[in-house]
Design a protein around this motif. Structure first.
Motif, PDB file in Angstrom:
ATOM      1  N   ALA A  63       0.839  -1.207   0.000  1.00 27.02           N
ATOM      2  CA  ALA A  63       0.000   0.000   0.000  1.00 27.02           C
ATOM      3  C   ALA A  63       0.867   1.248   0.000  1.00 27.02           C
ATOM      4  O   ALA A  63       0.567   2.235  -0.675  1.00 27.02           O
ATOM      5  CB  ALA A  63      -0.936  -0.004   1.203  1.00 27.02           C
ATOM      6  N   GLU A  64       1.968   1.219   0.751  1.00 25.81           N
ATOM      7  CA  GLU A  64       2.872   2.361   0.813  1.00 25.81           C
ATOM      8  C   GLU A  64       3.574   2.588  -0.523  1.00 25.81           C
ATOM      9  O   GLU A  64       3.772   3.724  -0.946  1.00 25.81           O
ATOM     10  CB  GLU A  64       3.902   2.154   1.933  1.00 25.81           C
ATOM     11  CG  GLU A  64       4.731   3.363   2.233  1.00 25.81           C
ATOM     12  CD  GLU A  64       3.941   4.545   2.754  1.00 25.81           C
ATOM     13  OE1 GLU A  64       4.352   5.705   2.496  1.00 25.81           O
ATOM     14  OE2 GLU A  64       2.909   4.351   3.420  1.00 25.81           O
ATOM     15  N   GLU A  65       3.934   1.523  -1.200  1.00 26.78           N
ATOM     16  CA  GLU A  65       4.584   1.643  -2.510  1.00 26.78           C
ATOM     17  C   GLU A  65       3.652   2.242  -3.553  1.00 26.78           C
ATOM     18  O   GLU A  65       4.109   2.929  -4.468  1.00 26.78           O
ATOM     19  CB  GLU A  65       5.092   0.280  -2.970  1.00 26.78           C
ATOM     20  CG  GLU A  65       6.300  -0.199  -2.194  1.00 26.78           C
ATOM     21  CD  GLU A  65       6.709  -1.620  -2.572  1.00 26.78           C
ATOM     22  OE1 GLU A  65       6.088  -2.213  -3.486  1.00 26.78           O
ATOM     23  OE2 GLU A  65       7.637  -2.133  -1.926  1.00 26.78           O
ATOM     24  N   ARG A  66       2.362   1.994  -3.425  1.00 27.21           N
ATOM     25  CA  ARG A  66       1.389   2.546  -4.374  1.00 27.21           C
ATOM     26  C   ARG A  66       1.199   4.044  -4.188  1.00 27.21           C
ATOM     27  O   ARG A  66       0.678   4.706  -5.074  1.00 27.21           O
ATOM     28  CB  ARG A  66       0.061   1.836  -4.231  1.00 27.21           C
ATOM     29  CG  ARG A  66       0.044   0.463  -4.861  1.00 27.21           C
ATOM     30  CD  ARG A  66      -1.368  -0.072  -4.861  1.00 27.21           C
ATOM     31  NE  ARG A  66      -1.791  -0.280  -3.488  1.00 27.21           N
ATOM     32  CZ  ARG A  66      -2.039  -1.450  -2.941  1.00 27.21           C
ATOM     33  NH1 ARG A  66      -1.932  -2.532  -3.656  1.00 27.21           N
ATOM     34  NH2 ARG A  66      -2.411  -1.552  -1.683  1.00 27.21           N
ATOM     35  N   ARG A  67       1.569   4.566  -3.048  1.00 28.11           N
ATOM     36  CA  ARG A  67       1.384   6.016  -2.786  1.00 28.11           C
ATOM     37  C   ARG A  67       2.318   6.785  -3.589  1.00 28.11           C
ATOM     38  O   ARG A  67       3.061   7.176  -4.053  1.00 28.11           O
ATOM     39  CB  ARG A  67       1.586   6.331  -1.314  1.00 28.11           C
ATOM     40  CG  ARG A  67       0.439   5.863  -0.487  1.00 28.11           C
ATOM     41  CD  ARG A  67       0.636   6.298   0.922  1.00 28.11           C
ATOM     42  NE  ARG A  67      -0.430   5.771   1.748  1.00 28.11           N
ATOM     43  CZ  ARG A  67      -0.630   6.147   2.967  1.00 28.11           C
ATOM     44  NH1 ARG A  67       0.134   7.015   3.535  1.00 28.11           N
ATOM     45  NH2 ARG A  67      -1.597   5.652   3.657  1.00 28.11           N
TER      46      ARG A  67
END
Length: 122
Positions: A118-122
């Motif tokens: 989820a953090e990488e998608r930000r």
């Protein structure tokens, strides 16, 4: 997760909830004081080189208040998952959330792998 572990995490979450509510109440008092200072017209803080401006302080306190409100909502969702029997399960993949992650973040909704994704998608 054993019932004892769940009870321990519930206690941790309830303690965090109590602290968060206290912080929200304190910030609420600060917001009331700032609102009064802004509305009485006697505070000429824009020309005080030594202090923060009322607008700046309002923004800071409002931001903290919003952060604490988000934290409270997260804690309440975690307590709801405990009541529903789903605490400790990732909301994305339904896998277990590791005990170490829950120790660090008792209100965690995602396992570490899903949180990283989820953090990488930000």
């Amino acid at each position: 997760m054993t019932p004892e572990e769940v009870a321990r995490f519930r206690g941790m979450l309830q303690l965090q909830r109590t602290g968060t509510l206290a912080a929200i109440a304190e910030l609420g008092s600060s917001l009331v004081e700032l609102r009064a200072a802004r509305s009485d017209g006697t505070a000429d803080d824009e020309h005080d080189p030594d202090g923060s401006t009322l607008s700046g302080e309002w923004s800071r306190v409002s931001g903290l208040d919003a952060d604490f409100a988000g934290t409270l909502a997260s804690i309440d969702r975690a307590l709801g998952r405990i009541d529903a029997g789903g605490y400790g399960r990732c909301l994305r993949c339904d896998g277990p959330i590791g005990a170490a992650r829950l120790e660090a973040r008792p209100a965690a909704e995602l396992c570490i792998e899903c949180a990283r994704a989820a953090e990488e998608r930000r």
